[in-house]
Motif scaffolding. Structure first.
Motif, PDB file in Angstrom:
ATOM      1  N   SER A 133      82.696  29.158  55.994  1.00  0.00           N
ATOM      2  CA  SER A 133      81.413  29.608  56.548  1.00  0.00           C
ATOM      3  C   SER A 133      80.770  30.643  55.642  1.00  0.00           C
ATOM      4  CB  SER A 133      81.619  30.199  57.953  1.00  0.00           C
ATOM      5  OG  SER A 133      82.031  29.214  58.865  1.00  0.00           O
ATOM      6  N   LEU A 134      81.585  31.579  55.176  1.00  0.00           N
ATOM      7  CA  LEU A 134      81.073  32.638  54.312  1.00  0.00           C
ATOM      8  C   LEU A 134      80.595  32.072  52.977  1.00  0.00           C
ATOM      9  CD1 LEU A 134      80.646  35.664  53.853  1.00  0.00           C
ATOM     10  CD2 LEU A 134      83.053  35.827  53.142  1.00  0.00           C
ATOM     11  N   LEU A 135      81.371  31.171  52.402  1.00  0.00           N
ATOM     12  CA  LEU A 135      81.024  30.591  51.106  1.00  0.00           C
ATOM     13  C   LEU A 135      79.738  29.787  51.178  1.00  0.00           C
ATOM     14  CD1 LEU A 135      81.711  29.769  48.149  1.00  0.00           C
ATOM     15  CD2 LEU A 135      83.007  27.855  49.141  1.00  0.00           C
ATOM     16  N   PHE A 136      79.663  28.858  52.125  1.00  0.00           N
ATOM     17  CA  PHE A 136      78.518  27.951  52.186  1.00  0.00           C
ATOM     18  C   PHE A 136      77.230  28.672  52.567  1.00  0.00           C
ATOM     19  CE2 PHE A 136      81.842  24.551  53.428  1.00  0.00           C
ATOM     20  CZ  PHE A 136      82.169  24.384  52.095  1.00  0.00           C
ATOM     21  N   THR A 137      77.355  29.818  53.226  1.00  0.00           N
ATOM     22  CA  THR A 137      76.169  30.580  53.622  1.00  0.00           C
ATOM     23  C   THR A 137      75.631  31.439  52.480  1.00  0.00           C
ATOM     24  OG1 THR A 137      76.993  30.668  55.897  1.00  0.00           O
ATOM     25  CG2 THR A 137      75.244  32.217  55.314  1.00  0.00           C
ATOM     26  N   THR A 138      76.508  31.910  51.619  1.00  0.00           N
ATOM     27  CA  THR A 138      76.094  32.933  50.644  1.00  0.00           C
ATOM     28  C   THR A 138      75.936  32.434  49.207  1.00  0.00           C
ATOM     29  OG1 THR A 138      78.432  33.552  50.378  1.00  0.00           O
ATOM     30  CG2 THR A 138      77.123  34.821  51.967  1.00  0.00           C
ATOM     31  N   ILE A 139      76.608  31.366  48.815  1.00  0.00           N
ATOM     32  CA  ILE A 139      76.519  30.937  47.422  1.00  0.00           C
ATOM     33  C   ILE A 139      75.094  30.475  47.119  1.00  0.00           C
ATOM     34  CG2 ILE A 139      77.237  28.547  47.862  1.00  0.00           C
ATOM     35  CD1 ILE A 139      78.767  28.691  45.166  1.00  0.00           C
ATOM     36  N   GLY A 140      74.562  30.942  46.007  1.00  0.00           N
ATOM     37  CA  GLY A 140      73.181  30.619  45.641  1.00  0.00           C
ATOM     38  C   GLY A 140      73.115  29.821  44.359  1.00  0.00           C
ATOM     39  N   PRO A 141      71.938  29.324  44.003  1.00  0.00           N
ATOM     40  CA  PRO A 141      71.787  28.502  42.798  1.00  0.00           C
ATOM     41  C   PRO A 141      71.979  29.276  41.501  1.00  0.00           C
ATOM     42  CG  PRO A 141      69.653  28.943  43.790  1.00  0.00           C
ATOM     43  CD  PRO A 141      70.667  29.451  44.743  1.00  0.00           C
ATOM     44  N   THR A 142      71.977  30.606  41.564  1.00  0.00           N
ATOM     45  CA  THR A 142      72.180  31.399  40.344  1.00  0.00           C
ATOM     46  C   THR A 142      73.578  32.002  40.269  1.00  0.00           C
ATOM     47  OG1 THR A 142      71.334  33.426  41.364  1.00  0.00           O
ATOM     48  CG2 THR A 142      69.731  31.988  40.278  1.00  0.00           C
ATOM     49  N   THR A 143      74.443  31.720  41.247  1.00  0.00           N
ATOM     50  CA  THR A 143      75.794  32.275  41.260  1.00  0.00           C
ATOM     51  C   THR A 143      76.640  31.640  40.165  1.00  0.00           C
ATOM     52  OG1 THR A 143      75.661  32.602  43.664  1.00  0.00           O
ATOM     53  CG2 THR A 143      77.845  32.690  42.659  1.00  0.00           C
ATOM     54  N   SER A 144      77.267  32.477  39.333  1.00  0.00           N
ATOM     55  CA  SER A 144      78.151  31.988  38.274  1.00  0.00           C
ATOM     56  C   SER A 144      79.616  32.009  38.697  1.00  0.00           C
ATOM     57  CB  SER A 144      77.981  32.834  37.007  1.00  0.00           C
ATOM     58  OG  SER A 144      76.712  32.639  36.415  1.00  0.00           O
ATOM     59  N   TRP A 145      80.038  33.119  39.310  1.00  0.00           N
ATOM     60  CA  TRP A 145      81.438  33.308  39.698  1.00  0.00           C
ATOM     61  C   TRP A 145      81.529  33.729  41.157  1.00  0.00           C
ATOM     62  CZ3 TRP A 145      85.221  32.607  35.881  1.00  0.00           C
ATOM     63  CH2 TRP A 145      84.787  32.624  34.555  1.00  0.00           C
ATOM     64  N   VAL A 146      82.641  33.361  41.804  1.00  0.00           N
ATOM     65  CA  VAL A 146      82.932  33.826  43.157  1.00  0.00           C
ATOM     66  C   VAL A 146      84.275  34.550  43.122  1.00  0.00           C
ATOM     67  CG1 VAL A 146      83.356  33.192  45.562  1.00  0.00           C
ATOM     68  CG2 VAL A 146      81.675  31.915  44.213  1.00  0.00           C
ATOM     69  N   LEU A 147      84.272  35.813  43.520  1.00  0.00           N
ATOM     70  CA  LEU A 147      85.507  36.601  43.595  1.00  0.00           C
ATOM     71  C   LEU A 147      85.874  36.790  45.058  1.00  0.00           C
ATOM     72  CD1 LEU A 147      87.739  38.385  42.366  1.00  0.00           C
ATOM     73  CD2 LEU A 147      86.138  40.319  42.503  1.00  0.00           C
ATOM     74  N   TRP A 148      87.009  36.197  45.464  1.00  0.00           N
ATOM     75  CA  TRP A 148      87.545  36.411  46.803  1.00  0.00           C
ATOM     76  C   TRP A 148      88.430  37.645  46.759  1.00  0.00           C
ATOM     77  CZ3 TRP A 148      85.821  33.612  50.839  1.00  0.00           C
ATOM     78  CH2 TRP A 148      85.142  32.411  50.551  1.00  0.00           C
ATOM     79  N   LEU A 149      88.105  38.614  47.593  1.00  0.00           N
ATOM     80  CA  LEU A 149      88.802  39.897  47.545  1.00  0.00           C
ATOM     81  C   LEU A 149      89.191  40.328  48.956  1.00  0.00           C
ATOM     82  CD1 LEU A 149      89.533  42.045  45.360  1.00  0.00           C
ATOM     83  CD2 LEU A 149      87.447  43.243  46.007  1.00  0.00           C
ATOM     84  N   ASP A 150      90.490  40.546  49.176  1.00  0.00           N
ATOM     85  CA  ASP A 150      90.959  40.980  50.488  1.00  0.00           C
ATOM     86  C   ASP A 150      90.404  42.352  50.845  1.00  0.00           C
ATOM     87  OD1 ASP A 150      92.347  38.749  51.190  1.00  0.00           O
ATOM     88  OD2 ASP A 150      94.345  39.638  51.040  1.00  0.00           O
ATOM     89  N   SER A 151      90.193  42.567  52.128  1.00  0.00           N
ATOM     90  CA  SER A 151      89.654  43.848  52.585  1.00  0.00           C
ATOM     91  C   SER A 151      90.677  44.969  52.507  1.00  0.00           C
ATOM     92  CB  SER A 151      89.164  43.717  54.033  1.00  0.00           C
ATOM     93  OG  SER A 151      90.242  43.369  54.894  1.00  0.00           O
ATOM     94  N   ASP A 152      91.951  44.631  52.215  1.00  0.00           N
ATOM     95  CA  ASP A 152      92.999  45.642  52.084  1.00  0.00           C
ATOM     96  C   ASP A 152      93.112  46.197  50.677  1.00  0.00           C
ATOM     97  OD1 ASP A 152      94.656  43.245  53.971  1.00  0.00           O
ATOM     98  OD2 ASP A 152      94.015  45.158  54.818  1.00  0.00           O
ATOM     99  N   VAL A 153      92.422  45.586  49.718  1.00  0.00           N
ATOM    100  CA  VAL A 153      92.483  46.069  48.335  1.00  0.00           C
ATOM    101  C   VAL A 153      91.511  47.236  48.191  1.00  0.00           C
ATOM    102  CG1 VAL A 153      92.153  45.480  45.906  1.00  0.00           C
ATOM    103  CG2 VAL A 153      93.101  43.786  47.478  1.00  0.00           C
ATOM    104  N   VAL A 154      92.060  48.432  48.052  1.00  0.00           N
ATOM    105  CA  VAL A 154      91.204  49.614  48.021  1.00  0.00           C
ATOM    106  C   VAL A 154      91.272  50.382  46.706  1.00  0.00           C
ATOM    107  CG1 VAL A 154      91.265  49.890  50.521  1.00  0.00           C
ATOM    108  CG2 VAL A 154      92.990  51.034  49.103  1.00  0.00           C
ATOM    109  N   GLU A 155      91.983  49.828  45.738  1.00  0.00           N
ATOM    110  CA  GLU A 155      92.007  50.466  44.414  1.00  0.00           C
ATOM    111  C   GLU A 155      92.221  49.388  43.362  1.00  0.00           C
ATOM    112  OE1 GLU A 155      94.595  53.659  41.804  1.00  0.00           O
ATOM    113  OE2 GLU A 155      94.863  53.565  43.975  1.00  0.00           O
ATOM    114  N   SER A 156      91.376  49.354  42.355  1.00  0.00           N
ATOM    115  CA  SER A 156      91.513  48.367  41.279  1.00  0.00           C
ATOM    116  C   SER A 156      90.881  48.940  40.021  1.00  0.00           C
ATOM    117  CB  SER A 156      90.823  47.052  41.655  1.00  0.00           C
ATOM    118  OG  SER A 156      89.420  47.209  41.664  1.00  0.00           O
ATOM    119  N   PRO A 157      91.217  48.382  38.863  1.00  0.00           N
ATOM    120  CA  PRO A 157      90.553  48.847  37.645  1.00  0.00           C
ATOM    121  C   PRO A 157      89.059  48.603  37.737  1.00  0.00           C
ATOM    122  CG  PRO A 157      92.388  47.369  37.129  1.00  0.00           C
ATOM    123  CD  PRO A 157      92.159  47.277  38.585  1.00  0.00           C
TER     124      PRO A 157
END
Length: 379
Positions: free
Chosen positions: A198-222
């Motif tokens: 549902s989230l993917l099909f609603t938000t992906i647009g014609p100019t989107t190059s990459w999709v990053l799936w990121l868990d809501s528990d990840v709170v620190e990254s480079p």
């Protein structure tokens, strides 16, 4: 004296007119419009869509009751200009970060803000369950969005979409113990698949190059997370996910493998699948169902090369980077038994059937803490 037909054919005026017409025709056929493709034409912030039928990549602002609504625009997109390369910043490639969110963590939002990828090229999408906890998470998220999007220009994201999940939630408790019980996996992951789709099909647009799936528990990254993963220029790529926890034996913090969904298939797992019913699924990380697959969680090498790649048959979704074309080709997250796989593992199988290969980075660690704790990504 009459002019011969051959002389009329070689009349300079006739030849001149023919040349002009020929040049004009060739220019019309092979020229491109002067205005750049929407995928290349970027501004510091996107326009507001004038009509709800405007391109999905633009945020829509409802007009007042007494305002006349402008007709939706007709926009032509040259999809060949939407690139996915190892230099996404240099090529101004747009990123769509998607997160199924059951609880809101301030650290997660702070982590998004510190990503070094240009925020004007990042769109965010969230899907939140319709329950009391989801209502609280939505309220907290909206507060942060309002503060961020009205703050410094460099911190603002191109667009943000929040969806409220319209499917039944199989588990009312989001405790880690309850979420990982084997008997809950099929229902829980089927619901997760529907939410992701549902989230993917609603938000992906014609100019989107990459999709990053990121868990809501990840709170620190480079800060360079997106660039690090995209630099490999793979259709589907996933880092290795570990969990930080307190080791009572060592009386200190320690790490342990967390995400067992990134793996290389085995003949034993294939044999198990052949004996299963049509609706049965294989699960990883449970002694009751020993598959003997090669798990990326156990491929980590101390002081190993963080850029080392391995080809995978299954992937997890903690931090999963996908070329948008993979999703556009039809690869989604099956909420049903697809070759006896479901959700992210089923996605990897579906991508493979469409001709796309998945890869993992065993020495690029994504540390996923216990719920409510800190997650960090080591490079």
């Amino acid at each position: 004296m009459a002019t011969s037909r051959s002389l009329r054919r070689t009349n300079p005026i006739t030849l001149g007119l023919a040349t002009i017409l020929t040049i004009g025709f060739l220019f019309f056929i092979f020229s491109t419009p002067s205005d750049p493709s929407p995928s290349k034409k970027r501004t510091k912030g996107p326009d507001i869509a004038a009509n709800i039928l405007s391109p999905a990549s633009l945020p829509f602002k409802k007009s007042g009751g007494d305002e006349s609504e402008r007709p939706p625009p007709v926009v032509r997109y040259r999809m060949n200009n939407v690139t996915t390369t190892s230099d996404p910043i240099g090529n101004r490639e747009t990123i769509l970060i998607l997160t199924p969110l059951a609880r809101f963590y301030q650290g997660y939002w702070d982590n998004l803000l510190q990503l070094s990828y240009p925020h004007e090229l990042i769109s965010l999408g969230f899907i939140i369950p319709k329950n009391w906890e989801g209502n609280t998470a939505t309220s907290q998220l909206q507060e942060r969005i309002k503060k961020t999007q009205s703050g410094p220009q460099k911190k603002r994201f191109a667009s943000i979409t929040i969806l409220r999940q319209d499917t039944e939630i199989p588990l009312q408790s989001q405790s880690e113990a309850e979420r990982h019980k084997m008997q809950n996996q099929k229902a829980r992951r089927a619901a997760m698949s529907k939410a992701r789709n549902s989230l993917l099909f609603t938000t992906i647009g014609p100019t989107t190059s990459w999709v990053l799936w990121l868990d809501s528990d990840v709170v620190e990254s480079p800060p360079t997370l997106i660039q690090d993963l995209a630099s490999h220029n793979k259709p589907v790529i996933v880092p290795n996910c570990y969990q930080r926890y307190y080791n009572n034996d060592k009386k200190a913090m320690d790490v342990r493998p967390y995400d067992y969904n990134s793996w290389v298939d085995s003949t034993i797992a294939q044999s198990l699948a052949e004996k299963m019913g049509d609706d049965d699924i294989l699960l990883e990380g449970y002694p009751e169902m020993a598959t003997y697959r090669s798990l990326m969680a156990y491929m980590f090498e101390e002081n190993g090369d963080p850029t080392k790649e391995v080809q995978l048959d299954g992937v997890g979704g903690t931090a999963l980077l996908v070329k948008a074309d993979v999703h556009r080709d039809g690869a989604m997250f099956p909420a049903f038994a697809f070759y006896h796989l479901i959700e992210t593992e089923g996605f990897a199988k579906m991508a493979s059937r469409l001709g796309w290969t998945s890869f993992g980075l065993p020495n690029y660690l994504v540390s996923h803490h216990l719920i409510g704790k800190i997650c960090s990504i080591q490079n």
